[in-house]
Motif scaffolding. Structure first.
Motif, PDB file in Angstrom:
ATOM      1  N   UNK A  17     -44.295  32.785  -6.770  1.00 34.31           N
ATOM      2  CA  UNK A  17     -44.132  33.273  -8.138  1.00 34.31           C
ATOM      3  C   UNK A  17     -45.036  34.483  -8.353  1.00 34.31           C
ATOM      4  N   UNK A  18     -44.658  35.367  -9.257  1.00 34.51           N
ATOM      5  CA  UNK A  18     -45.467  36.556  -9.489  1.00 34.51           C
ATOM      6  C   UNK A  18     -46.905  36.155  -9.820  1.00 34.51           C
ATOM      7  N   UNK A  19     -47.844  36.915  -9.326  1.00 34.87           N
ATOM      8  CA  UNK A  19     -49.246  36.587  -9.520  1.00 34.87           C
ATOM      9  C   UNK A  19     -49.524  36.356 -10.992  1.00 34.87           C
ATOM     10  N   UNK A  20     -50.234  35.258 -11.281  1.00 32.71           N
ATOM     11  CA  UNK A  20     -50.527  34.955 -12.674  1.00 32.71           C
ATOM     12  C   UNK A  20     -51.772  35.697 -13.106  1.00 32.71           C
ATOM     13  N   UNK A  24     -52.648  34.124 -18.294  1.00 32.87           N
ATOM     14  CA  UNK A  24     -51.649  33.074 -18.052  1.00 32.87           C
ATOM     15  C   UNK A  24     -52.329  31.758 -17.678  1.00 32.87           C
ATOM     16  N   UNK A  25     -53.331  31.858 -16.809  1.00 30.49           N
ATOM     17  CA  UNK A  25     -54.023  30.638 -16.373  1.00 30.49           C
ATOM     18  C   UNK A  25     -54.652  29.931 -17.562  1.00 30.49           C
ATOM     19  N   UNK A  26     -55.279  30.705 -18.438  1.00 32.32           N
ATOM     20  CA  UNK A  26     -55.909  30.118 -19.619  1.00 32.32           C
ATOM     21  C   UNK A  26     -54.868  29.439 -20.501  1.00 32.32           C
ATOM     22  N   UNK A 197     -62.772  39.093 -23.521  1.00 31.90           N
ATOM     23  CA  UNK A 197     -61.868  39.490 -22.449  1.00 31.90           C
ATOM     24  C   UNK A 197     -61.220  38.229 -21.880  1.00 31.90           C
ATOM     25  N   UNK A 198     -60.126  38.425 -21.164  1.00 31.79           N
ATOM     26  CA  UNK A 198     -59.472  37.278 -20.519  1.00 31.79           C
ATOM     27  C   UNK A 198     -60.422  36.619 -19.534  1.00 31.79           C
ATOM     28  N   UNK A 199     -61.262  37.448 -18.920  1.00 31.57           N
ATOM     29  CA  UNK A 199     -62.221  36.911 -17.954  1.00 31.57           C
ATOM     30  C   UNK A 199     -63.205  35.955 -18.651  1.00 31.57           C
ATOM     31  N   UNK A 200     -63.715  36.360 -19.810  1.00 31.42           N
ATOM     32  CA  UNK A 200     -64.657  35.496 -20.522  1.00 31.42           C
ATOM     33  C   UNK A 200     -64.007  34.166 -20.919  1.00 31.42           C
ATOM     34  N   UNK A 201     -62.741  34.239 -21.326  1.00 32.62           N
ATOM     35  CA  UNK A 201     -62.047  33.005 -21.721  1.00 32.62           C
ATOM     36  C   UNK A 201     -61.887  32.077 -20.516  1.00 32.62           C
ATOM     37  N   UNK A 202     -61.454  32.646 -19.390  1.00 39.61           N
ATOM     38  CA  UNK A 202     -61.275  31.821 -18.185  1.00 39.61           C
ATOM     39  C   UNK A 202     -62.614  31.274 -17.699  1.00 39.61           C
ATOM     40  N   UNK A 203     -63.672  32.066 -17.877  1.00 40.29           N
ATOM     41  CA  UNK A 203     -64.994  31.613 -17.432  1.00 40.29           C
ATOM     42  C   UNK A 203     -65.487  30.413 -18.244  1.00 40.29           C
ATOM     43  N   UNK A 204     -65.085  30.350 -19.512  1.00 37.67           N
ATOM     44  CA  UNK A 204     -65.466  29.185 -20.325  1.00 37.67           C
ATOM     45  C   UNK A 204     -64.862  27.912 -19.734  1.00 37.67           C
ATOM     46  N   UNK A 205     -63.602  28.010 -19.305  1.00 38.07           N
ATOM     47  CA  UNK A 205     -62.946  26.843 -18.705  1.00 38.07           C
ATOM     48  C   UNK A 205     -63.568  26.521 -17.348  1.00 38.07           C
ATOM     49  N   UNK A 206     -63.929  27.579 -16.618  1.00 39.59           N
ATOM     50  CA  UNK A 206     -64.600  27.382 -15.331  1.00 39.59           C
ATOM     51  C   UNK A 206     -65.906  26.603 -15.522  1.00 39.59           C
ATOM     52  N   UNK A 207     -66.650  27.010 -16.557  1.00 39.51           N
ATOM     53  CA  UNK A 207     -67.933  26.353 -16.831  1.00 39.51           C
ATOM     54  C   UNK A 207     -67.730  24.855 -17.115  1.00 39.51           C
ATOM     55  N   UNK A 261     -55.380  24.293 -12.205  1.00 43.44           N
ATOM     56  CA  UNK A 261     -54.776  25.335 -13.045  1.00 43.44           C
ATOM     57  C   UNK A 261     -55.532  26.651 -12.853  1.00 43.44           C
ATOM     58  N   UNK A 262     -56.848  26.579 -12.868  1.00 42.00           N
ATOM     59  CA  UNK A 262     -57.642  27.816 -12.780  1.00 42.00           C
ATOM     60  C   UNK A 262     -57.509  28.495 -11.414  1.00 42.00           C
ATOM     61  N   UNK A 263     -57.102  27.734 -10.404  1.00 43.35           N
ATOM     62  CA  UNK A 263     -56.951  28.332  -9.073  1.00 43.35           C
ATOM     63  C   UNK A 263     -55.493  28.558  -8.706  1.00 43.35           C
ATOM     64  N   UNK A 264     -54.594  28.373  -9.680  1.00 44.29           N
ATOM     65  CA  UNK A 264     -53.154  28.387  -9.370  1.00 44.29           C
ATOM     66  C   UNK A 264     -52.667  29.721  -8.817  1.00 44.29           C
TER      67      UNK A 264
END
Lengths: 338, 377
Positions: A17-20, A24-26, A197-207, A261-264
């Motif tokens: 599938x096209x790179x997410x 999208x991951x968030x 940023x999208x990065x900050x949002x994803x990093x919250x889930x990573x944390x 999900x975060x590594x999808x």
């Protein structure tokens, strides 16, 4: 649920599938993990409160089953310590544990022996010590030899109704805020928002994944393990209701769901995450030690220590592979300062 | 007589001692002139300027002395991960502290590079990783946790008796972390971080909802002043301090949810706290975490590191405002050096910050850990 999500992410990878994007991951994490998790918690907590209104006998199987279902739902979201759960310290009020100084039983016994009227009023109950609120206080009221038999049956019954109603109020507030506003903050970062940023949002889930695993290994397993010379089975989480192992199982499943999900969008990281979780989950599936009483004998202890090592191994993959993918650098001081 | 009474006696004798000091100094000077006292000094240790703990690639831990040329003058093994160190004011001796919740501290002879003695936290206590010597070097003070009570303590150790435990007193709060002595006085300043932990739960924070950090001043074991931030900042753990001209700079670590851009401040005893400010775009880059804090020589500037945010920021003391920010990945330790600052990072580099620029040295396999401590301060 776990199997469904696995199938989903494997499909993504397998069909190329096209790179997410991170965004999208968030969004997938919100729609498949965060929002359903909090909705389930609010719903099961309401059931628990309703059941307690009808039947507040600590020995009632209907009540203890509702307690189990609602507590299960909490463990499924307990790693997400940000946003609505932290407003007014709601998560602390839902889950006051570990309780190294025994404040929970002391607070409850105080309320019971005084027949404190605050224990009869769910709205006012928000003002009592957080140690006397939430799921861990409820465990004492239902299962602890001293607390579950202290004082009068009628006051304890009312207190169980109050504590469960308070849990329902707290979890509904969290669920409503997630749906009404907080999910959008993660979905649509902005220059003036909490997430820029999208990065900050994803990093919250990573944390959430990272701190959830730390709590799992160091606290849920580390506390009962103690040391070889001095194992501490009664420091296990919720050993009175024989749910210690169950919490580890549920927490591992929830953390796996979010990590996958975060590594999808990255086959290599995704596979490494799956393998690491597989090892730990296979291990715990072969353990039958509901309250981790086995920490006191050498063979029972050994399997729990190995499980703890498997969880450390997941943490290593999270730190060295998932983190860098999401822009989280694993520096010696950054990771583990003081 | 108990050891505790000895310490009390010492307190009482201080005034009498002051009278005798002049003659004692003359006596010592006479001895030194004749060369009869081969008392080692910091010069005999190669004159290290700084001490820092570090981690080696094989997973072992060391304490290092760092010279004027950024060279590692000595590297002494530690039994487990260290945190900060305290340098004796005159003797070439350093105490390396275990990272919390460790219970060991190692006294190191910095001339021979050998362990001189070691200290164990008493039953029911653990160290927090920081300590400070009295002005005369007779006593060492350590921040400790009375973990059954959940209360901070300051341990008192008799240096000349081989670092023997003699007393302790309240730190004035929960979770005391860095402790420093006001230069030129015996007033101790303690950052009570406010976070309750218990060894049965490792580093798990037990009281975030109710934590109440403060900055406490102690003279002769008695609390003489204590200041706290407003309630909306009660989850801002005051952890690290530096002192210049009677003014205390403190760095904080946010334990609440979301963004917290107030992470450092200044306090002078008897006055109100001044918080350091920066434009939102910069302050949020600290990511709610200050790892170390240091005044420049002369006290006109303050540097704060954030290994989590990968930046070091320099503030102007007069205006309490940000002067400049430097990108410094994984930088933990900071101390005054020359007209600017020295910083350490997890890639084994030492860097010099001057005039808004960072000059990084070569990397090494030794990951510098958290703090760099000046010798002779």
């Amino acid at each position: 649920m776990k199997r469904l999500l696995l199938a989903f992410s494997v499909t993504l990878v397998a069909t190329g599938a096209p790179a997410q994007s991170l965004s999208d991951l968030t969004s997938v994490a919100l729609d498949t993990h965060v929002l359903p998790g909090y909705a389930r918690l609010a719903a099961q907590s309401q059931v628990l409160a309703d059941v307690a209104q009808d039947d507040c006998d600590a020995a009632s199987p209907v009540l203890t089953a509702a307690y189990g279902d609602a507590f299960d739902a909490w463990i499924g979201v307990s790693h997400m310590r940000f946003g609505p759960s932290e407003v007014d310290d709601r998560a602390f009020a839902l889950a006051f544990w570990p309780d190294s100084r025994g404040v929970t039983p002391r607070s409850l016994l105080g309320l019971i022996s005084d027949e404190d009227p605050i224990g009869l009023d769910a709205a006012a109950y928000a003002d009592v010590s957080i140690a006397a609120r939430g799921f861990y206080a409820l465990e004492f009221l239902l299962y602890d030899d001293a607390v579950a038999t202290a004082g009068s049956d009628s006051y304890r019954c009312a207190l169980i109704q109050t504590v469960t109603a308070d849990i329902a109020i707290l979890t509904q507030a969290i669920d409503a805020e997630w749906r009404d506003s907080y999910a959008d903050l993660l979905r649509h970062p902005s220059d003036t928002g909490i997430y820029r940023s999208d990065e900050e949002a994803a990093q919250e889930l990573f944390k959430a994944v990272s701190t959830g695993l730390e709590f799992l290994g160091d606290t849920r397993l580390g506390r009962p393990l103690g040391t070889f010379d001095r194992p501490r089975p009664t420091r296990a989480e919720v050993w009175r209701s024989q749910r210690s192992q169950r919490h580890v199982t549920l927490s591992l499943a929830a953390l796996r769901e979010l990590a996958l999900v975060l590594s999808a969008d990255d086959v290599q990281v995704h596979t490494a995450m799956e393998n690491a979780f597989d090892r730990a989950q296979d291990r715990i599936a072969r353990i039958d030690d509901p309250a981790f009483a086995g920490v006191s004998d050498p063979s029972g202890r050994f399997v729990i220590e190995v499980l703890q090592q498997e969880i450390s191994a997941i943490r290593t993959v999270v730190r060295n592979e998932l983190g860098p993918k999401l822009g989280v650098v694993a520096g010696f001081n950054a990771l583990d300062g003081d | 007589m108990s050891l505790g009474q000895n310490w009390a006696l010492w307190r009482g004798l201080m005034r009498w001692m002051a009278i005798k000091m002049t003659s004692r100094r003359r006596f010592l000077a006479g001895l030194l002139a004749t060369g009869l006292v081969p008392k080692p000094t910091w010069a005999d240790a190669g004159s290290p300027q700084y001490l820092s703990a570090g981690a080696l690639p094989d997973g072992s831990y060391v304490l290092c002395g760092i010279g004027a040329a950024n060279d590692v003058l000595f590297q002494i093994p530690l039994p487990a991960r260290g945190h900060a160190a305290a340098a004796h004011p005159t003797r070439p001796e350093a105490v390396a502290f275990a990272r919390r919740p460790g219970t060991f501290a190692i006294v190191i002879d910095c001339v021979t590079g050998m362990e001189k003695s070691n200290m164990s936290a008493p039953e029911g206590r653990h160290f927090y990783g920081h300590g400070a010597f009295s002005a005369d070097g007779h006593w060492l003070f350590t921040t400790e946790n009375d973990f059954e009570a959940g209360q901070g303590r300051v341990g008192v150790w008799d240096v000349q008796a081989g670092y023997r435990r003699v007393d302790e007193f309240a730190s004035g709060g929960v979770g005391p972390h860095e402790i420093k002595r006001m230069p030129g006085t015996d007033t101790l300043v303690i950052a009570n971080g406010g976070i309750d932990t218990h060894p049965d739960s490792g580093r798990t924070k037990l009281n975030i909802a109710t934590m109440a950090p403060n900055l406490t001043y102690i003279q002769d074991g008695q609390i003489v002043d204590s200041v706290a931030l407003s309630h909306d900042l009660h989850k801002n753990s005051i952890r690290h301090i530096d002192i210049a001209d009677g003014q205390v700079a403190f760095g904080m670590q946010w334990q609440g949810d979301g963004e917290q851009n107030v992470l450092a401040g200044l306090h002078r005893q008897g006055e109100a706290i001044n918080l350091l400010t920066a434009p939102d775009a910069q302050s949020r880059q600290l990511r709610g975490y200050v790892g170390s804090i240091a005044f420049s020589r002369g006290g006109k500037h303050i540097a704060v590191t954030s290994p989590v945010g990968g930046v070091t920021q320099v503030y102007d003391v007069a205006s309490n405002a940000l002067s400049y920010q430097i990108i410094a990945p994984d930088a933990g330790g900071v101390a005054a050096r020359g007209t600017g600052f020295i910083i350490t990072n997890g890639q084994g580099q030492l860097g010099q910050i001057d005039q808004g620029a960072l000059h990084l040295g070569a990397g090494s396999s030794l990951a510098w850990d958290n703090h760099i401590v000046p010798v002779g301060v």
